[in-house]
Design an enzyme around this catalytic site. Sequence first.
Site, PDB file in Angstrom:
ATOM      1  N   SER A 159       6.891  -2.695  66.195  1.00 52.01           N
ATOM      2  CA  SER A 159       7.098  -1.543  65.134  1.00 52.01           C
ATOM      3  C   SER A 159       8.525  -1.135  65.506  1.00 52.01           C
ATOM      4  O   SER A 159       9.107  -1.186  66.144  1.00 52.01           O
ATOM      5  CB  SER A 159       6.228  -0.334  65.886  1.00 52.01           C
ATOM      6  OG  SER A 159       6.534   0.871  65.373  1.00 52.01           O
TER       7      SER A 159
ATOM      8  N   TYR B  22      10.188   0.954  58.944  1.00 52.92           N
ATOM      9  CA  TYR B  22       9.922   2.213  58.393  1.00 52.92           C
ATOM     10  C   TYR B  22      11.185   2.472  57.816  1.00 52.92           C
ATOM     11  O   TYR B  22      12.168   2.077  58.139  1.00 52.92           O
ATOM     12  CB  TYR B  22       9.466   3.373  59.178  1.00 52.92           C
ATOM     13  CG  TYR B  22       7.884   3.160  59.295  1.00 52.92           C
ATOM     14  CD1 TYR B  22       7.038   3.230  58.378  1.00 52.92           C
ATOM     15  CD2 TYR B  22       7.747   3.465  60.688  1.00 52.92           C
ATOM     16  CE1 TYR B  22       5.659   3.163  58.551  1.00 52.92           C
ATOM     17  CE2 TYR B  22       6.259   3.262  60.867  1.00 52.92           C
ATOM     18  CZ  TYR B  22       5.312   3.411  60.087  1.00 52.92           C
ATOM     19  OH  TYR B  22       3.937   3.192  60.115  1.00 52.92           O
TER      20      TYR B  22
ATOM     21  N   THR C 247       6.339  -1.412  55.751  1.00 50.73           N
ATOM     22  CA  THR C 247       5.043  -0.436  55.832  1.00 50.73           C
ATOM     23  C   THR C 247       5.289   0.416  54.494  1.00 50.73           C
ATOM     24  O   THR C 247       6.150   1.141  54.570  1.00 50.73           O
ATOM     25  CB  THR C 247       4.986   0.122  56.959  1.00 50.73           C
ATOM     26  OG1 THR C 247       4.722  -0.963  58.083  1.00 50.73           O
ATOM     27  CG2 THR C 247       3.741   0.930  56.802  1.00 50.73           C
TER      28      THR C 247
ATOM     29  N   LYS D 184       3.084  -4.188  54.074  1.00 48.57           N
ATOM     30  CA  LYS D 184       1.763  -3.879  54.737  1.00 48.57           C
ATOM     31  C   LYS D 184       1.498  -2.543  54.411  1.00 48.57           C
ATOM     32  O   LYS D 184       2.210  -1.589  54.204  1.00 48.57           O
ATOM     33  CB  LYS D 184       2.313  -3.651  56.254  1.00 48.57           C
ATOM     34  CG  LYS D 184       1.347  -2.993  57.246  1.00 48.57           C
ATOM     35  CD  LYS D 184       1.646  -3.298  58.545  1.00 48.57           C
ATOM     36  CE  LYS D 184       0.510  -2.773  59.582  1.00 48.57           C
ATOM     37  NZ  LYS D 184       0.333  -1.392  59.612  1.00 48.57           N
TER      38      LYS D 184
ATOM     39  N   HIS E 200      -3.863   1.371  57.443  1.00 47.30           N
ATOM     40  CA  HIS E 200      -3.283   1.799  58.600  1.00 47.30           C
ATOM     41  C   HIS E 200      -4.192   2.387  59.879  1.00 47.30           C
ATOM     42  O   HIS E 200      -3.956   3.390  60.405  1.00 47.30           O
ATOM     43  CB  HIS E 200      -2.367   3.088  58.053  1.00 47.30           C
ATOM     44  CG  HIS E 200      -1.103   3.328  59.058  1.00 47.30           C
ATOM     45  ND1 HIS E 200       0.225   2.673  58.445  1.00 47.30           N
ATOM     46  CD2 HIS E 200      -0.756   3.921  60.178  1.00 47.30           C
ATOM     47  CE1 HIS E 200       1.108   2.997  59.423  1.00 47.30           C
ATOM     48  NE2 HIS E 200       0.482   3.501  60.502  1.00 47.30           N
TER      49      HIS E 200
HETATM   50  C1  LIG Z   1      -1.176   4.132  67.870  1.00 52.29           C
HETATM   51  C2  LIG Z   1      -1.000   3.524  66.509  1.00 52.29           C
HETATM   52  C3  LIG Z   1       0.471   3.333  66.182  1.00 52.29           C
HETATM   53  C4  LIG Z   1       0.631   2.470  65.131  1.00 52.29           C
HETATM   54  N1  LIG Z   1       2.192   2.403  64.714  1.00 52.29           N
HETATM   55  C5  LIG Z   1       2.354   1.693  63.434  1.00 52.29           C
HETATM   56  C6  LIG Z   1       3.684   1.471  63.090  1.00 52.29           C
HETATM   57  O1  LIG Z   1       4.593   1.875  63.642  1.00 52.29           O
HETATM   58  N2  LIG Z   1       3.996   0.723  61.891  1.00 52.29           N
HETATM   59  C7  LIG Z   1       2.874   0.413  61.277  1.00 52.29           C
HETATM   60  O2  LIG Z   1       3.139  -0.376  60.218  1.00 52.29           O
HETATM   61  N3  LIG Z   1       1.601   0.523  61.373  1.00 52.29           N
HETATM   62  C8  LIG Z   1       1.391   1.150  62.506  1.00 52.29           C
HETATM   63  N4  LIG Z   1       0.052   1.068  63.050  1.00 52.29           N
HETATM   64  C9  LIG Z   1      -0.782   0.607  62.239  1.00 52.29           C
HETATM   65  C10 LIG Z   1      -1.430  -0.812  62.944  1.00 52.29           C
HETATM   66  O3  LIG Z   1      -0.442  -1.676  62.465  1.00 52.29           O
HETATM   67  C11 LIG Z   1      -2.721  -1.108  62.197  1.00 52.29           C
HETATM   68  O4  LIG Z   1      -2.642  -1.305  60.651  1.00 52.29           O
HETATM   69  C12 LIG Z   1      -3.832  -0.621  62.578  1.00 52.29           C
HETATM   70  O5  LIG Z   1      -3.825  -0.027  63.794  1.00 52.29           O
HETATM   71  C13 LIG Z   1      -5.105  -1.625  62.403  1.00 52.29           C
HETATM   72  O6  LIG Z   1      -6.097  -0.803  62.658  1.00 52.29           O
HETATM   73  P1  LIG Z   1      -7.052  -0.950  64.258  1.00 52.29           P
HETATM   74  O7  LIG Z   1      -6.377  -0.118  65.022  1.00 52.29           O
HETATM   75  O8  LIG Z   1      -8.454  -0.649  63.921  1.00 52.29           O
HETATM   76  O9  LIG Z   1      -6.932  -2.523  64.701  1.00 52.29           O
HETATM   77  C14 LIG Z   1      -0.171   1.952  64.267  1.00 52.29           C
HETATM   78  C15 LIG Z   1      -1.716   1.871  64.500  1.00 52.29           C
HETATM   79  C16 LIG Z   1      -2.008   2.783  65.820  1.00 52.29           C
HETATM   80  C17 LIG Z   1      -3.236   2.722  66.196  1.00 52.29           C
HETATM   81  C1  LIG Z   2       8.950   8.380  62.177  1.00 53.40           C
HETATM   82  C2  LIG Z   2       7.746   8.074  62.861  1.00 53.40           C
HETATM   83  C3  LIG Z   2       6.807   7.473  62.440  1.00 53.40           C
HETATM   84  C4  LIG Z   2       5.927   6.944  63.463  1.00 53.40           C
HETATM   85  C5  LIG Z   2       4.706   6.318  62.800  1.00 53.40           C
HETATM   86  C6  LIG Z   2       3.739   5.638  63.603  1.00 53.40           C
HETATM   87  C7  LIG Z   2       2.426   5.063  63.038  1.00 53.40           C
HETATM   88  O1  LIG Z   2       2.774   4.287  62.194  1.00 53.40           O
HETATM   89  C8  LIG Z   2       1.321   5.622  63.245  1.00 53.40           C
HETATM   90  O2  LIG Z   2       1.492   6.499  64.021  1.00 53.40           O
HETATM   91  O3  LIG Z   2       0.533   5.425  62.612  1.00 53.40           O
END
Ligand SMILES: Cc1cc2nc3c(=O)[nH]c(=O)nc-3n(C[C@H](O)[C@H](O)[C@H](O)COP(=O)(O)O)c2cc1C
Ligand SMILES: CCCCCCC(=O)C(=O)O
Length: 348
Positions: free
Chosen positions: A100, A128, A154, A218, A242
């Site tokens: 990330s 991002y 994303t 994504k 997401h």
């Molecule tokens: C705590 C957390 C943080 C996440 N941070 C990001 C991120 O920084 N960038 C991003 O593209 N997706 C982020 N996601 C989404 C994940 O990449 C993914 O799409 C999602 O968690 C998939 O679903 P699942 O948790 O049910 O497996 C985040 C998800 C979670 C749970």
């Molecule tokens: C600028 C901070 C964005 C963090 C996003 C993390 C994420 O994708 C999530 O929490 O979901």
Amino acid sequence: MSDPLDLEALIGPGALGYFAGGAGSEITLRDNLASWSRYALHPRVLVDVSERDLGTTLLGRYRPHPVVVAPMAYQKHAHEVGELGTAEAAARTESLYVLSSQTTTSPPDVARAMEAVAPGSDRWFQLYVFRDRAVSHDLVVQARESGYEALVITVDFPVAGWRERDRRTGFTVEHPVALNPSGPPLTTEQLFAMHDPSLTWDDIGEFADAAGMPVVLKGILRPDDAERAVDSGAAGIIVSNHGGRQLDTTLSGIDALVPIAQAVGGSVDLLVDGGVTRGWDVAKALALGADAVLIGRHLLWGLARGGAQGAEDVLRQVLAELDSTLALLGCPAAADLDASYVGPRAVG
Ligand SMILES: Cc1cc2nc3c(=O)[nH]c(=O)nc-3n(C[C@H](O)[C@H](O)[C@H](O)COP(=O)(O)O)c2cc1C
Ligand SMILES: CCCCCCC(=O)C(=O)O
């Protein structure tokens, strides 16, 4: 699914709310998990399955299996080893790792840790686009120079989803390396406000040109957006809501995959995520047109419980389940899974 009380004691209510939570009434969050059981597997019998091949090809590179570590922000709030734990687990299991851009460990440090475990290990960098574009461009340069092979942009986060758990707990984040390396803790609301909500398809072109590596988009859920992604030169698409954290009541990832695969399957690599916890979920995704599957929270709970080893155990179990599923389906090669192996399950 992990016992939430146990996790609350481990990481605290604020971090648990942030990691486990979804948007709004969390309908999509729950449906992501439930959606996999709406598809039934159709096993074929009397096939020689004495040798199995879990392999897939992503961006032209053969990969020994289709399980990918999803990008997840702020992992040091799940366990002190943070991203180094999930990255080492990925390297030890030959899993593609997506870091990330909201990492709490720098991209070069993650790359070094993976190379120490498995030279030539494979990683992509998730981006991002921030209001301060220089921050995003700097991250892309760091990623390219430390051997990340693709840029995952994303596109489902123009603003943050309506996250009631974070509003209740007031969770604050420490040390996101890109935005606030040594400053005071920031609330998720303060961090989310740094996103650029004016991002459009034209900007994707700008980042793709500057990236010097293949671009994967994504967060796509509509076939027309998938077609536009292909037209814009994307090498891959991650079908994703997401993890139910953005817009509540969207389609689950697997439900959205089916029409997208019909629209653009074969012309671009397709990945899917949302609620994946089992090897047979992975097999269903492949049968419905995906080339690979990302795992998010299920892995994070492994990290929270047992650091790198906990995350590795989760990946190994999903891979063992996928191997067993291929045998029981009578389809020894994951790459040969197709729609004949899956169909709707009557829900009583
Ligand atoms: C705590 C957390 C943080 C996440 N941070 C990001 C991120 O920084 N960038 C991003 O593209 N997706 C982020 N996601 C989404 C994940 O990449 C993914 O799409 C999602 O968690 C998939 O679903 P699942 O948790 O049910 O497996 C985040 C998800 C979670 C749970
Ligand atoms: C600028 C901070 C964005 C963090 C996003 C993390 C994420 O994708 C999530 O929490 O979901």
